[in-house]
Design an enzyme around this catalytic site. Structure first.
Site, PDB file in Angstrom:
ATOM      1  N   SER A  23       8.799   2.929  -2.658  1.00 42.86           N
ATOM      2  CA  SER A  23       7.552   3.237  -1.964  1.00 42.86           C
ATOM      3  C   SER A  23       7.845   3.975  -0.656  1.00 42.86           C
ATOM      4  O   SER A  23       8.504   3.440   0.246  1.00 42.86           O
ATOM      5  CB  SER A  23       6.795   1.949  -1.653  1.00 42.86           C
ATOM      6  OG  SER A  23       5.771   2.233  -0.727  1.00 42.86           O
ATOM      7  N   HIS A  40       6.875   5.983  -5.589  1.00 43.20           N
ATOM      8  CA  HIS A  40       5.606   5.277  -5.383  1.00 43.20           C
ATOM      9  C   HIS A  40       4.945   5.778  -4.099  1.00 43.20           C
ATOM     10  O   HIS A  40       5.542   5.754  -3.023  1.00 43.20           O
ATOM     11  CB  HIS A  40       5.873   3.777  -5.311  1.00 43.20           C
ATOM     12  CG  HIS A  40       4.652   2.924  -5.316  1.00 43.20           C
ATOM     13  ND1 HIS A  40       3.941   2.652  -6.469  1.00 43.20           N
ATOM     14  CD2 HIS A  40       3.996   2.285  -4.317  1.00 43.20           C
ATOM     15  CE1 HIS A  40       2.920   1.853  -6.178  1.00 43.20           C
ATOM     16  NE2 HIS A  40       2.917   1.631  -4.862  1.00 43.20           N
ATOM     17  N   ASP A  66       1.723   5.385  -1.719  1.00 44.30           N
ATOM     18  CA  ASP A  66       0.629   4.473  -1.360  1.00 44.30           C
ATOM     19  C   ASP A  66      -0.426   5.183  -0.520  1.00 44.30           C
ATOM     20  O   ASP A  66      -0.182   5.512   0.633  1.00 44.30           O
ATOM     21  CB  ASP A  66       1.174   3.292  -0.550  1.00 44.30           C
ATOM     22  CG  ASP A  66       1.957   2.317  -1.413  1.00 44.30           C
ATOM     23  OD1 ASP A  66       1.392   1.822  -2.399  1.00 44.30           O
ATOM     24  OD2 ASP A  66       3.134   2.067  -1.081  1.00 44.30           O
ATOM     25  N   MET A  80      -3.970   4.829   1.336  1.00 50.95           N
ATOM     26  CA  MET A  80      -4.895   3.804   1.869  1.00 50.95           C
ATOM     27  C   MET A  80      -5.950   4.480   2.730  1.00 50.95           C
ATOM     28  O   MET A  80      -5.624   5.347   3.545  1.00 50.95           O
ATOM     29  CB  MET A  80      -4.121   2.821   2.750  1.00 50.95           C
ATOM     30  CG  MET A  80      -2.933   2.178   2.062  1.00 50.95           C
ATOM     31  SD  MET A  80      -2.117   1.040   3.181  1.00 50.95           S
ATOM     32  CE  MET A  80      -0.671   0.606   2.213  1.00 50.95           C
ATOM     33  N   HIS A 116      -0.489   5.238  -5.987  1.00 53.69           N
ATOM     34  CA  HIS A 116      -1.223   3.961  -5.920  1.00 53.69           C
ATOM     35  C   HIS A 116      -2.391   4.146  -4.953  1.00 53.69           C
ATOM     36  O   HIS A 116      -2.208   4.170  -3.739  1.00 53.69           O
ATOM     37  CB  HIS A 116      -0.245   2.878  -5.433  1.00 53.69           C
ATOM     38  CG  HIS A 116      -0.855   1.521  -5.254  1.00 53.69           C
ATOM     39  ND1 HIS A 116      -0.189   0.491  -4.615  1.00 53.69           N
ATOM     40  CD2 HIS A 116      -2.051   1.016  -5.641  1.00 53.69           C
ATOM     41  CE1 HIS A 116      -0.964  -0.591  -4.601  1.00 53.69           C
ATOM     42  NE2 HIS A 116      -2.090  -0.301  -5.202  1.00 53.69           N
ATOM     43  N   MET A 118      -5.298   2.942  -2.961  1.00 57.34           N
ATOM     44  CA  MET A 118      -5.990   1.778  -2.381  1.00 57.34           C
ATOM     45  C   MET A 118      -7.179   2.340  -1.611  1.00 57.34           C
ATOM     46  O   MET A 118      -7.212   2.361  -0.381  1.00 57.34           O
ATOM     47  CB  MET A 118      -5.026   1.003  -1.479  1.00 57.34           C
ATOM     48  CG  MET A 118      -3.983   0.224  -2.272  1.00 57.34           C
ATOM     49  SD  MET A 118      -2.578  -0.294  -1.283  1.00 57.34           S
ATOM     50  CE  MET A 118      -1.547   1.156  -1.444  1.00 57.34           C
ATOM     51  N   MET A 125      -0.329  -6.787  -8.201  1.00 49.94           N
ATOM     52  CA  MET A 125       0.092  -6.869  -6.803  1.00 49.94           C
ATOM     53  C   MET A 125       0.699  -8.244  -6.537  1.00 49.94           C
ATOM     54  O   MET A 125       0.121  -9.270  -6.890  1.00 49.94           O
ATOM     55  CB  MET A 125      -1.099  -6.654  -5.863  1.00 49.94           C
ATOM     56  CG  MET A 125      -1.659  -5.242  -5.833  1.00 49.94           C
ATOM     57  SD  MET A 125      -0.481  -3.951  -5.379  1.00 49.94           S
ATOM     58  CE  MET A 125      -0.033  -4.427  -3.706  1.00 49.94           C
ATOM     59  N   ASP A 146       4.368  -4.912  -7.267  1.00 53.34           N
ATOM     60  CA  ASP A 146       4.402  -4.216  -5.976  1.00 53.34           C
ATOM     61  C   ASP A 146       4.162  -5.215  -4.848  1.00 53.34           C
ATOM     62  O   ASP A 146       3.107  -5.846  -4.803  1.00 53.34           O
ATOM     63  CB  ASP A 146       3.294  -3.141  -5.998  1.00 53.34           C
ATOM     64  CG  ASP A 146       3.251  -2.289  -4.742  1.00 53.34           C
ATOM     65  OD1 ASP A 146       4.163  -2.399  -3.901  1.00 53.34           O
ATOM     66  OD2 ASP A 146       2.295  -1.490  -4.629  1.00 53.34           O
TER      67      ASP A 146
HETATM   68  C1  DX5 Z   1       1.355  -2.471  -0.162  1.00 51.12           C
HETATM   69  C2  DX5 Z   1       1.865  -1.288  -0.935  1.00 51.12           C
HETATM   70  C3  DX5 Z   1       3.289  -1.391  -1.304  1.00 51.12           C
HETATM   71  C4  DX5 Z   1       4.280  -1.463  -0.167  1.00 51.12           C
HETATM   72  C5  DX5 Z   1       5.386  -2.366  -0.624  1.00 51.12           C
HETATM   73  O1  DX5 Z   1      -0.032  -2.391  -0.096  1.00 51.12           O
HETATM   74  O2  DX5 Z   1       1.130  -1.126  -2.130  1.00 51.12           O
HETATM   75  O3  DX5 Z   1       3.666  -0.360  -2.210  1.00 51.12           O
HETATM   76  O4  DX5 Z   1       4.811  -0.230   0.218  1.00 51.12           O
HETATM   77  O5  DX5 Z   1       6.231  -2.618   0.423  1.00 51.12           O
HETATM   78  P1  DX5 Z   1       7.395  -3.704   0.361  1.00 51.12           P
HETATM   79  O6  DX5 Z   1       8.281  -3.356  -0.781  1.00 51.12           O
HETATM   80  O7  DX5 Z   1       8.061  -3.537   1.683  1.00 51.12           O
HETATM   81  O8  DX5 Z   1       6.757  -5.054   0.198  1.00 51.12           O
HETATM   82 ZN    ZN Z   2       1.850   0.284  -3.644  1.00 50.53          ZN
END
Ligand code: DX5
Ligand code: ZN
Length: 219
Positions: free
Chosen positions: A7, A32, A34, A36, A65, A67, A136, A174
């Site tokens: 990620s 990955h 993310d 948001m 991903h 969000m 998750m 994740d």
């Molecule tokens: C959290 C994200 C993850 C995050 C994971 O909302 O979806 O992908 O980057 O981070 P780690 O591996 O540090 O828990």
């Molecule tokens: Zn993620």
């Protein structure tokens, strides 16, 4: 075969292109990404221009991903920016089947993610349509949180269903994945591991990817 999806949330954004290249050379299977929106989750990360500018620099599969509150409205933009696999949340405001259909119409793979409070049963009606389910293992929104072992029951249920119905379906986890928790997730049915801090936080990415892979083989 276990796939590792680092990620970039945990990467150094001042040199993101180099970070991604280093991760590709380290043997990671996909990337990955993310996204948001500060509304679906209480945090804002980055969006389309970042994905678009990374696309020409790597041939890695972009595992995006989302969000965000209204994924259906934006999947076209993410596909155009270079996403290969688009995962959105079942808890979002968009109609799940319509969103999956739109992702497929755009020629991309589709995933649905469930937050810790959502039961695995809620995603069962869509499994025939999907390439991946993301379970998750932390509340979405932030990297570096602690893995929630209670989520393993969901993986077991989904893996059993996938086998019974002979579906071609990846199960991704994740949040809080490291060399100690990855084997637990894999034992319970996960085959795609997202890891942020445990990979981008290490000085040697090849070693970090290898260590994570080995932890599952030994587990
Ligand atoms: C959290 C994200 C993850 C995050 C994971 O909302 O979806 O992908 O980057 O981070 P780690 O591996 O540090 O828990
Ligand atoms: Zn993620």
């Amino acid at each position: 075969m276990i796939k590792i999806s680092p990620s970039i949330l945990a990467a150094d954004f001042s040199c993101l292109g180099q970070e991604v290249l280093k991760m590709e050379q380290a043997g990671a299977d996909m990337l990955h990404i993310d996204v948001m929106d500060g509304h679906f989750v209480p945090n804002i990360s980055f969006g389309l221009p970042v994905i678009k500018s990374l696309r020409p620099h790597t041939s890695m599969v972009f595992d995006v991903h989302l969000m965000i509150s209204d994924p259906l409205r934006y999947v076209g933009d993410f596909a155009a920016a270079g996403a290969d696999l688009i995962t959105f949340h079942l808890e979002s405001e968009s109609d799940p089947s319509a969103t999956v259909e739109e992702i497929h119409r755009l020629g991309k793979k589709a995933g649905i993610s469930i937050k810790p409070g959502t039961p695995a049963q809620a995603v069962l009606p869509y499994l025939q349509q999907l390439e991946m389910v993301l379970v998750m293992t932390v509340e979405p929104g932030f990297g570096g949180q602690r893995f929630m072992p209670d989520m393993m029951e969901k993986l077991r249920l989904l893996r059993t269903y996938q086998k019974e119905h002979q579906l071609s379906l990846d199960l991704q986890v994740d949040g809080g994945i490291d060399a100690a928790t990855a084997p637990v997730a894999v034992e319970n049915g996960a085959n795609v591991l997202v890891a942020g801090s445990t990979l981008f936080g290490k000085p040697d990415y090849s070693q970090a990817v290898l260590q994570l892979r080995r932890s599952c083989e030994l587990g």
